[in-house]
Design a protein around this motif. Structure first.
Motif, PDB file in Angstrom:
ATOM      1  N   UNK A  63      57.330  11.083   9.791  1.00  0.00           N
ATOM      2  CA  UNK A  63      55.893  11.300   9.937  1.00  0.00           C
ATOM      3  C   UNK A  63      55.401  10.926  11.332  1.00  0.00           C
ATOM      4  N   UNK A  64      56.331  10.568  12.219  1.00  0.00           N
ATOM      5  CA  UNK A  64      55.947  10.077  13.529  1.00  0.00           C
ATOM      6  C   UNK A  64      55.353   8.687  13.408  1.00  0.00           C
ATOM      7  N   UNK A  65      54.358   8.397  14.226  1.00  0.00           N
ATOM      8  CA  UNK A  65      53.636   7.124  14.128  1.00  0.00           C
ATOM      9  C   UNK A  65      52.580   7.247  13.040  1.00  0.00           C
ATOM     10  N   UNK A 192      48.049   7.821  -2.753  1.00  0.00           N
ATOM     11  CA  UNK A 192      49.251   7.658  -1.928  1.00  0.00           C
ATOM     12  C   UNK A 192      49.302   8.729  -0.841  1.00  0.00           C
ATOM     13  N   UNK A 193      48.515   8.511   0.182  1.00  0.00           N
ATOM     14  CA  UNK A 193      48.412   9.439   1.301  1.00  0.00           C
ATOM     15  C   UNK A 193      48.881   8.754   2.575  1.00  0.00           C
ATOM     16  N   UNK A 194      49.724   9.449   3.311  1.00  0.00           N
ATOM     17  CA  UNK A 194      50.208   8.973   4.599  1.00  0.00           C
ATOM     18  C   UNK A 194      49.931  10.041   5.635  1.00  0.00           C
ATOM     19  N   UNK A 195      49.295   9.651   6.733  1.00  0.00           N
ATOM     20  CA  UNK A 195      48.988  10.582   7.806  1.00  0.00           C
ATOM     21  C   UNK A 195      49.556  10.043   9.112  1.00  0.00           C
ATOM     22  N   UNK A 196      50.462  10.807   9.711  1.00  0.00           N
ATOM     23  CA  UNK A 196      51.101  10.371  10.939  1.00  0.00           C
ATOM     24  C   UNK A 196      50.968  11.384  12.057  1.00  0.00           C
ATOM     25  N   UNK A 197      51.564  11.093  13.193  1.00  0.00           N
ATOM     26  CA  UNK A 197      51.467  11.987  14.352  1.00  0.00           C
ATOM     27  C   UNK A 197      52.323  13.228  14.196  1.00  0.00           C
ATOM     28  N   UNK A 201      51.733  13.246   3.949  1.00  0.00           N
ATOM     29  CA  UNK A 201      52.208  13.241   2.567  1.00  0.00           C
ATOM     30  C   UNK A 201      51.084  12.801   1.640  1.00  0.00           C
ATOM     31  N   UNK A 202      51.059  13.365   0.450  1.00  0.00           N
ATOM     32  CA  UNK A 202      50.057  12.993  -0.547  1.00  0.00           C
ATOM     33  C   UNK A 202      50.611  13.310  -1.925  1.00  0.00           C
ATOM     34  N   UNK A 203      50.365  12.397  -2.876  1.00  0.00           N
ATOM     35  CA  UNK A 203      50.896  12.624  -4.225  1.00  0.00           C
ATOM     36  C   UNK A 203      49.815  12.881  -5.273  1.00  0.00           C
ATOM     37  N   UNK A 204      48.748  12.096  -5.212  1.00  0.00           N
ATOM     38  CA  UNK A 204      47.756  12.140  -6.284  1.00  0.00           C
ATOM     39  C   UNK A 204      46.429  12.688  -5.796  1.00  0.00           C
ATOM     40  N   UNK A 205      45.648  13.418  -6.653  1.00  0.00           N
ATOM     41  CA  UNK A 205      46.136  14.002  -7.898  1.00  0.00           C
ATOM     42  C   UNK A 205      47.304  14.947  -7.644  1.00  0.00           C
ATOM     43  N   UNK A 206      48.135  15.096  -8.646  1.00  0.00           N
ATOM     44  CA  UNK A 206      49.322  15.921  -8.510  1.00  0.00           C
ATOM     45  C   UNK A 206      48.943  17.355  -8.152  1.00  0.00           C
ATOM     46  N   UNK A 211      53.717  17.845   4.422  1.00  0.00           N
ATOM     47  CA  UNK A 211      53.600  18.881   5.447  1.00  0.00           C
ATOM     48  C   UNK A 211      53.986  18.307   6.805  1.00  0.00           C
ATOM     49  N   UNK A 212      54.469  19.191   7.665  1.00  0.00           N
ATOM     50  CA  UNK A 212      54.778  18.839   9.045  1.00  0.00           C
ATOM     51  C   UNK A 212      54.009  19.758   9.998  1.00  0.00           C
TER      52      UNK A 212
END
Length: 328
Positions: A63-65, A192-197, A201-206, A211-212
């Motif tokens: 996800x980079x940084x 559960x969301x992660x945002x990087x450079x 990524x995200x899981x909920x709601x399903x 993505x890249x």
């Protein structure tokens, strides 16, 4: 109970949150340090399959940084909170009275804190928290009291707002967002969301998504990511966990990992500093809400060791030898 156990020579494992006040958070840390006994908060969501996948992907720079992360506990429990047979002595409903903040933060916080290496390279610096008014619980108490005198004791109480949103800034300039809502008619979500450079990524709601760029990874692409980046613990006991169950298997994976670490003298994936820092969001969010969402500092329970602590070990080096009895 955790303090008592450590004072009597035992390692402690506790449900979430581990403490409800800053004083008790510090008491857990100081007792663990004094007695040299482990104290682990059993945050089972850290061992869910997608959360483990994204943790290992983050560790491998996919996800980079990481810039921003989100977690939540959004679960419609209105009926269960008012159910006479739901929780002993109606404790969960009573928890929502005279406490306006995030009273159950760790399911969403634990996994993203590990992805951001909180207490192991970064730390939570300060937070601000805001709550809506209550639009459900007071009304529910009134309606039930019309038909059942038992509920009259819950009429006219000062209930926590439906939605609490807490934002946290880390020492390294990352941000985290936590939400708590257990009364609105919404689909279950821990976000559960992660945002990087480099990725997201995200899981909920399903459904769970990665993505890249500006398009989601395909179903086949997601499967390849699971095959490549699921950490060794998932490949080792994940299928057994699914068969045995317990929140889809993550309870079993967590219990196996705790036992394996203790048997082999390994550091725990979640230690007493995590238990304290993840739990302290409960009283700190309440304090911020009471100050018109004023900023509140998050204590450094590691006393500066976060700058040199190693990230959570995702290998099974030194362990992995705990066997599992067959289940018929």
């Amino acid at each position: 109970m955790a303090v008592y156990a450590m004072e009597h020579g035992k390692h402690a494992a506790t449900e979430v949150p581990a403490a409800l006040t800053l004083e008790d958070c510090w008491k857990l840390v100081e007792t663990s340090e004094k007695t040299r006994k482990h104290c682990m908060m059993l945050e089972n969501c850290c061992y869910d399959f997608f959360e483990m996948l994204t943790l290992n992907m983050a560790r491998n720079g996919m996800f980079g940084e990481l810039i921003h992360a989100e977690g939540a506990y959004i679960h419609n429990l209105l009926g269960l909170n008012f159910d006479k047979n739901g929780y002993a002595d109606m404790w969960r409903l009573k928890e929502n009275i005279n406490f306006n903040g995030n009273i159950y933060p760790t399911h969403g916080l634990g996994p993203i804190a590990q992805c951001l290496n909180i207490n192991r390279g970064d730390k939570m610096d300060y937070l601000v928290s805001m709550s809506t008014n209550d639009f459900h619980m007071a009304h529910e108490a009134e309606e039930r009291a019309k038909k059942d005198d038992f509920y009259k004791q819950f009429v006219g109480k000062n209930y926590r707002g439906n939605m609490n949103t807490t934002t946290i800034r880390t020492a390294k300039g990352k941000t985290m967002m936590l939400q708590h809502d257990v009364t609105s008619p919404r689909i279950y979500s821990r976000i559960h969301l992660l945002s990087g450079t480099k990725g997201f990524a995200s899981k909920w709601p399903e459904p769970e998504r990665i993505s890249f760029g500006e398009e989601w990874v395909t179903e086949d692409g997601l499967k390849k990511l699971y095959d490549t980046y699921s950490p060794p613990i998932i490949k080792h006991v994940g299928e057994i966990g699914k068969k045995i169950g317990g929140h889809g298997g993550m309870d079993f994976i967590m219990d196996w990992r705790l036992i394996d670490c203790l048997r082999n003298g390994l550091p725990l994936d979640q230690n007493v500093y995590d238990a304290a820092s993840w739990s302290c969001i409960v009283p700190l969010s309440k304090k911020s809400v009471s100050k018109k969402s004023g900023s509140v500092d998050v204590p450094d329970f590691t006393r500066g060791a976060w700058t040199s602590n190693a990230p959570v070990n995702l290998t099974l080096d030194g362990g992995g030898n705990t066997t599992v009895r067959s289940v018929k």
